[in-house]
Design an enzyme around this catalytic site. Structure first.
Site, PDB file in Angstrom:
ATOM      1  CB  THR A  39     -16.329 -33.223  52.987  1.00  0.00           C
ATOM      2  OG1 THR A  39     -17.448 -34.168  52.878  1.00  0.00           O
ATOM      3  CG2 THR A  39     -16.643 -31.896  52.980  1.00  0.00           C
ATOM      4  CG  HIS A  92     -18.192 -42.546  48.774  1.00  0.00           C
ATOM      5  ND1 HIS A  92     -17.241 -42.079  49.183  1.00  0.00           N
ATOM      6  CD2 HIS A  92     -19.119 -42.031  49.182  1.00  0.00           C
ATOM      7  CE1 HIS A  92     -17.518 -41.091  50.324  1.00  0.00           C
ATOM      8  NE2 HIS A  92     -18.768 -41.295  50.107  1.00  0.00           N
ATOM      9  NE  ARG A 111     -10.888 -40.539  59.903  1.00  0.00           N
ATOM     10  CZ  ARG A 111     -12.075 -39.842  60.329  1.00  0.00           C
ATOM     11  NH1 ARG A 111     -12.948 -40.017  59.737  1.00  0.00           N
ATOM     12  NH2 ARG A 111     -12.047 -39.390  61.758  1.00  0.00           N
ATOM     13  N   PRO A 113      -8.283 -47.285  59.374  1.00  0.00           N
ATOM     14  CG  PRO A 113      -8.024 -49.315  58.153  1.00  0.00           C
ATOM     15  CD  PRO A 113      -7.332 -48.167  58.599  1.00  0.00           C
TER      16      PRO A 113
END
Length: 295
Positions: A39, A92, A111, A113
């Protein structure tokens, strides 16, 4: 879509919905694992495209999730076809399950994990599963009582799940990133780290604007960066995620924490080493060095 593409399916997603999609010059496809900054990067790209801090529509309408079964495929296609501006599309699905079109730019967000997993754990409590089942026509996914975060995270680290079937497992996360890492030299594949967005949002947005070929009036720049800040996005959570029709119990809780480090706060030094050994089995050293640096 060529037959050799991997098809990823779950009760809520089906990457086969990409089959037949018509790309246009300038399309931006954001491919991430869950809770890895999807997002955030959607918001950044939408702000760069529209160059106004107040977007003309809710973010989820401007940048639809193409392979999510909650919204009918034809409705998503029609919405994107009506957009006369540069399109930003969410998925995704790893890149080996998405058509790679030379007219589009693909942004893969990575990111740490452990941070992604902690966020995923909390997000699990914020989803109305009965509503999801109603919208997808599937069965309610019953959930067993979960262990506490610490024990759940250790089990997540040790999981030997099939990465193609359980994409939010640690093997699944590394599968997604390993594929993107192997493509990183392609001119239309961009890799972005969540930690860099958290550390230098202005600089990362300038880099993305340059890579996407978008010129922004300097007089507008500070307002766009402010609108993309985690704090502002959390404040505007209803506006940003309102197109998710009742799936979230609390829109603001979707933006729980924007700073790195949540995963490492949960584990002991020995348990962090356990994670590092497991990660080393799933990804090459150069990818892990990039992924963990700054995290």
């Amino acid at each position: 879509m060529p037959a050799e593409f991997v098809r990823y399916r779950s009760p809520e997603e089906d990457s086969d919905r990409w089959r037949g999609f018509s790309f246009r010059d300038g399309d931006i496809v954001i491919s991430t694992r869950s809770k890895s900054g999807t997002t955030w990067v959607q918001m950044i790209c939408a702000l760069l495209v529209h160059q106004e801090p107040d977007l003309p529509e809710p973010l989820a309408a401007l940048s639809p999730w193409l392979d999510w079964l909650v919204t009918p495929r034809d409705e998503v296609y029609e919405r994107l076809a009506r957009q006369s501006y540069r399109r930003v599309i969410k998925t995704h699905t790893p890149l080996d399950g998405v058509p790679i079109d030379h007219r589009a730019t693909y942004i893969v967000v990575a990111r740490h994990p452990l941070d992604m997993a902690v966020s995923l754990y909390h997000q699990g409590d914020n989803i109305d599963r009965e509503r999801v089942a109603e919208l997808t026509g599937g069965e309610v996914q019953t959930r067993r009582a979960r262990p506490n975060l610490h024990d759940w995270l250790l089990a997540w680290i040790d999981s030997d799940a099939d990465p193609r079937a359980e994409l939010d497992s640690l093997p699944g996360v590394m599968w997604h990133l390993r594929d993107a890492w192997a493509r990183r030299q392609a001119p239309n594949i961009l890799l972005v780290r969540y930690a860099d967005l958290a550390r230098d949002l202005d600089g990362q947005m300038r880099d993305l604007a340059a890579r996407l070929g978008i010129a922004v009036d300097d007089r507008r720049w500070s307002s766009l960066v402010e609108a993309a800040s985690f704090e502002q996005m959390r404040t505007r959570s209803t506006r940003l995620v309102t197109a998710l029709p009742g799936v979230l119990k609390d829109e603001q809780a979707f933006f729980r924490r924007g700073t790195p480090g949540a995963g490492r706060e949960v584990l002991t030094p020995a348990e962090l080493e356990r994670y590092e050994r497991r990660a080393a089995q799933l990804a090459p050293p150069d990818l892990l060095g990039w992924l963990h640096d700054g995290g």
